[in-house]
Write an enzyme that holds these catalytic residues in place. Structure first.
Site, mmCIF file in Angstrom:
data_model
loop_
_atom_site.group_PDB
_atom_site.id
_atom_site.type_symbol
_atom_site.label_atom_id
_atom_site.label_comp_id
_atom_site.label_asym_id
_atom_site.label_seq_id
_atom_site.Cartn_x
_atom_site.Cartn_y
_atom_site.Cartn_z
ATOM 1 N N ILE A 491 0.787 -1.493 -0.139
ATOM 2 C CA ILE A 491 0.113 -0.292 0.248
ATOM 3 C C ILE A 491 0.981 1.369 -0.111
ATOM 4 C CG2 ILE A 491 -0.065 0.461 2.762
ATOM 5 C CD1 ILE A 491 -3.956 0.493 2.337
ATOM 6 N N ASP A 492 0.109 2.108 -0.742
ATOM 7 C CA ASP A 492 1.399 3.862 -0.778
ATOM 8 C C ASP A 492 0.929 4.927 0.262
ATOM 9 O OD1 ASP A 492 2.511 5.753 -1.994
ATOM 10 O OD2 ASP A 492 0.886 7.328 -2.552
ATOM 11 N N LYS A 493 1.334 5.296 0.555
ATOM 12 C CA LYS A 493 1.568 5.861 1.465
ATOM 13 C C LYS A 493 0.531 7.992 1.451
ATOM 14 C CE LYS A 493 4.174 8.919 3.409
ATOM 15 N NZ LYS A 493 3.305 10.090 3.011
ATOM 16 N N ALA A 730 -2.516 -1.107 -3.795
ATOM 17 C CA ALA A 730 -3.552 0.228 -3.464
ATOM 18 C C ALA A 730 -2.977 1.315 -4.167
ATOM 19 C CB ALA A 730 -4.232 0.119 -2.247
#
Length: 844
Positions: A491-493, A730
């Protein structure tokens, strides 16, 4: 109680207006007007717009309108139709699939705002009429054939049943024969092949016996006679089967209409018309409207036009409470817009000059003018409908198994029917032929794979539409099965776990270069949208600090990154104008550069500074987290240490900008739910190590990788896949696109970049991770429904075919009438339809 205000017709333009509009009384009658212009026109010649003269004028106007050709061709908006089982079949007219015989469905992706369902409604009414006609003819046939007393009392009863059955076969039931013939022409077989063969066998045999009895009764074979010496005729069997099949088709059509309601509701969000600035008022050039606030224009300066006549560049007026017609930019006015169809929540979003608005959203109490940027099929609403319907027509891997089984199923059924006929003829009791014929027809009818054909498309249509209602856009049905196998989420931040709205928290100047342009170099317009940043600190004069901020903001104005928005917000607060930038270049995941007044400036990460050879000091992070009072008051708010951007020129570091973001309040609960499913969650981010560590600790993630470039994210994701993980990625940014494309399953935030949205398998329209857990739930329930539907269909056929063939007769003397077989076939389809429709009310 109906609170809808009464509407009156403007006698001049025939528009509907409220009683509160401008009005006047002429010859004892009150007239209402939409505008000052119509009022003045009426006052100048009231006799022309009242009484019999008004009726004549309106009639002439309507006649001229009928005779005149349409202003614009609408062929591009013609509805096309496709098969839910075979999406490669696309026809210009409504009909049936030449392969499987199923009724075609409309492709609701035309550039017209609304779908004209006249053709579907006409087809439904035609089918309903056919069923009623067949039913009315079947009732007397059953009475004459199945009740001996009635049959003997009516002269020529056999002829009546023959004529009535013929009318059914070649009247209401003709569609069965045509669909079977169409399949034969395409060298395939479908469910209508079995129905046509079964019904026509019963009808053809009975007709032949009646003719033989009339011309040569002595040649009637003994096996054609019943125990009482009467002819064994099966007209009622053929008639009842066709009537029941028509009933089943009617119920299927009604169910299909229900499953498409979600998409049609989306299409109906777009208004039928728009208020467009008249051609005579189009003296406002694009340059003028971009640089200055448009003056207020009276309503009569606009004309009502059909939505499909709106083109790019048109200036539209959006009145209070009206729907936004197309996607565009606000160029004048102030209002709040309800974007609940996008977010799933009825939250009003402030819109000022320069704000983007989407077609289908609902304006609040203000009014504004906008310039159309995307129209027809290009609008966001049309794109959502297109992608949703495309997903409904795609097939998950489980459907491939169904297709393979169906391919051999019908030939197998024909073989079983032939063997059952032969077995009854050889070993069956008298009258053996009657038993054999009924077994043959019963097997063909009860084995009709109607339920099998409906099992997957019905569940997909309902499930994917349900997702669209909740702001979850699924682009491919294969996603549904892949979700159940996901073991790791990368997952990206920024913009995914965080709000993606960083604010400038610290600004440090290291050097004041002589080639930095002064504050007054540019006459560009000042930024006016208010979005105050955090307080800043500086080691030099305010003029130098503002100049450096002005340069950085001018570069970021050409970027779509969330950090760019933070820089621009800071420049707006300082009331700084933008400087012209030339030779702009972006290095995805690293930074940007461009020339301002002859000097090349670079703004980016530590990776970019190292690549171009800029010497960097040790950056000290502010340990005291700052935030607004609203952020501090929220118990789940986590303010991150900050992301540092470096500004350099001529290989010298000029300044650093530290921007801080906050975690989304829903991230905590969503991550906990996903981890409860047994899924590992790893953070992949281009941000600094400190921020990544803070997010990982705050959300209890399973690990993190920071300071990653796009190629680094891709390599790390491929490494996860090599460890036998099924990986879901994501993200929302351009730098996430390579990893999104390589993942087994990919999810994009609806608030992200166009590249990310295009690459991902699914989109969370409101950009909230809470929808990711909903997507897991929806995927699980839809897949469960598909599997239960297939079980119902396969179990029904597997259990029913041997009974129809007569395997229970030697044990208990049980046989299955073809009419009961037809009824069971319909019940099977209804069970599949009902099971699929349960998804409409499921909680996700």
């Amino acid at each position: 109680m109906n609170n809808t205000p009464e509407l009156y017709e403007d006698p001049v333009c025939q528009m509907k207006v409220k009683a509160s509009a401008r009005q006047t009384v002429y010859r004892g009658k009150t007239y209402y007007f939409c505008s000052e212009g119509c009022y003045n026109t009426f006052q100048a010649a009231p006799r022309t717009y009242s009484g019999i003269f008004a009726k004549i004028r309106i009639l002439k106007k309507r006649l001229v309108k009928k005779k005149s050709p349409p202003a614009k061709a609408t062929s591009s908006h013609t509805t096309q139709y496709t098969c839910p089982m075979h999406p490669e079949i696309v026809e210009p007219v409504l009909g049936s699939c030449p392969k499987c015989g199923m009724a075609l469905e409309p492709i609701l992706t035309t550039s017209a705002a609304r779908h004209d369902d006249t053709a579907e409604m006409a087809a439904y009414l035609k089918l309903k009429k056919a069923f009623i006609s067949s039913l009315l003819l079947t009732v007397p046939i059953m009475a004459l054939e199945m009740i001996p007393a009635i049959g003997r009392a009516v002269p020529s009863a056999t002829v009546i049943t023959l004529v009535a059955t013929t009318m059914i076969i070649f009247g209401p039931g003709r569609f069965i024969l045509t669909r079977a013939y169409s399949a034969l022409r395409h060298r395939t077989m479908n469910m209508f092949t079995l129905i046509a063969l079964g019904t026509f066998t019963a009808y053809g045999y009975s007709t032949a016996m009646v003719i033989l009895a009339a011309v040569a009764p002595e040649r009637i074979p003994a096996l054609a006679l019943k125990a009482d010496g009467m002819l064994g005729l099966y007209f009622e069997t053929a008639a009842v089967i066709i009537t029941l099949v028509l009933l089943g088709q009617l119920l299927e059509e009604a169910a299909r209409k229900q499953t498409q309601q979600a998409l049609k509701k989306l299409l109906d969000l777009a208004p039928a018309t728009a208020l467009r600035l008249k051609a005579a008022e189009q003296n406002l050039t694009p340059k003028h409207t971009d640089e200055e606030e448009l003056p207020a224009l009276p309503p009569e300066a606009f004309e009502t036009v059909p939505l499909n006549e709106v083109i790019k560049g048109d200036i539209l007026l959006v009145q209070p409470g009206a729907k936004v017609a197309v996607d565009g930019i606000v160029i004048s006015g102030l209002s709040e817009v309800d974007e609940s169809f996008l977010t799933g929540e009825a939250m009003l979003v402030k819109k000022t000059r320069g704000s983007r608005v989407l077609g289908g959203t609902i304006n609040g109490i203000g009014a504004f003018m906008m310039r159309a940027e995307k129209v027809g099929a290009e609008t966001f609403l049309a794109e959502v409908v297109t992608l949703t319907e495309r997903a409904q027509r795609s097939h998950p891997p489980v459907q491939a198994l169904v297709d393979r089984i169906t391919h051999v199923f019908i030939p197998t059924v024909l073989g079983i029917a032939a063997l059952s006929f032969l077995a009854w003829m050889l070993w069956g009791p008298e009258p053996a032929f009657e038993y054999a014929l009924l077994a043959f027809v019963g097997v063909l009818i009860i084995a009709c794979p109607c339920a099998l054909g409906l099992a997957t498309p019905m569940a997909l249509t309902v499930g994917i539409s349900r997702g669209a209602e909740k702001g979850v856009l699924i682009k491919d049905a294969t996603l549904l099965e892949k979700f159940s196998a996901v073991t790791l989420i990368a997952i990206d931040k920024t913009g995914t776990l965080t709000h993606g709205k960083p604010r400038l928290a610290d600004h440090t100047v290291f050097i004041t270069a002589k080639n930095i342009p002064p504050d007054n170099l540019s006459d560009s317009p000042s930024l006016s949208e208010e979005n105050p940043p955090q307080s800043t600190s500086s080691t030099t004069t305010a003029n130098s600090r503002n100049t450096l901020l002005q340069i950085a903001a001018s570069l970021e104005a050409l970027s779509e990154h969330p950090l760019a928005k933070g820089m621009l917000a800071a420049a707006r607060e300082a009331k700084l104008s933008l400087l012209p930038v030339t030779d702009f270049k972006a290095s995805i995941g690293e930074g940007i550069s461009g020339y301002i007044k002859g000097t090349r400036y670079t703004l980016g990460s530590i990776h970019m500074m190292n690549r171009i050879g800029v010497a960097l000091p040790k950056t000290s992070y502010d340990a005291n987290k700052t935030g607004t009072e609203e952020e501090k008051s929220h118990p789940n708010t986590k303010i991150l240490s900050g992301t540092v951007l470096y500004l350099a020129a001529n290989n010298q570091l000029l300044s650093t900008f530290t921007l801080r973001d906050t975690l989304k309040e829903t991230a905590y609960e969503t991550v906990a739910k996903l981890r409860a499913r047994g899924i590992k969650i790893i953070l992949l981010s281009g941000d600094n190590i400190r921020n990544c560590a803070e997010v990982t600790q705050a959300l209890a993630l399973d690990g993190f990788y920071g300071e990653l470039r796009p190629q680094d994210k891709l390599r790390q994701l491929e490494a996860f896949k090599r460890t036998k993980h099924t990986v879901l990625m994501a993200g929302d940014g351009i730098n996430d696109a390579p990893a999104l494309a390589a993942a087994d399953v990919s999810i994009a935030m609806g608030t992200g970049s166009d590249v990310a949205l295009e690459t991902a398998h699914a989109t969370l329209l409101k950009g909230d991770l809470q929808s990711l857990d909903q997507l897991f739930t929806l995927s699980s329930k839809t897949l469960t429904t598909i599997k239960s539907n297939l079980f119902l269909a396969f179990f029904y056929n597997t259990a029913s075919i041997p009974i129809a063939a007569g395997v229970l007769y030697p044990l208990w003397g049980v046989t299955l009438s073809p009419m009961i077989a037809a009824l069971m076939m319909i019940l099977s389809s209804i069970s599949v339809i009902g099971n699929a429709l349960r998804l409409k009310k499921s909680i996700i």
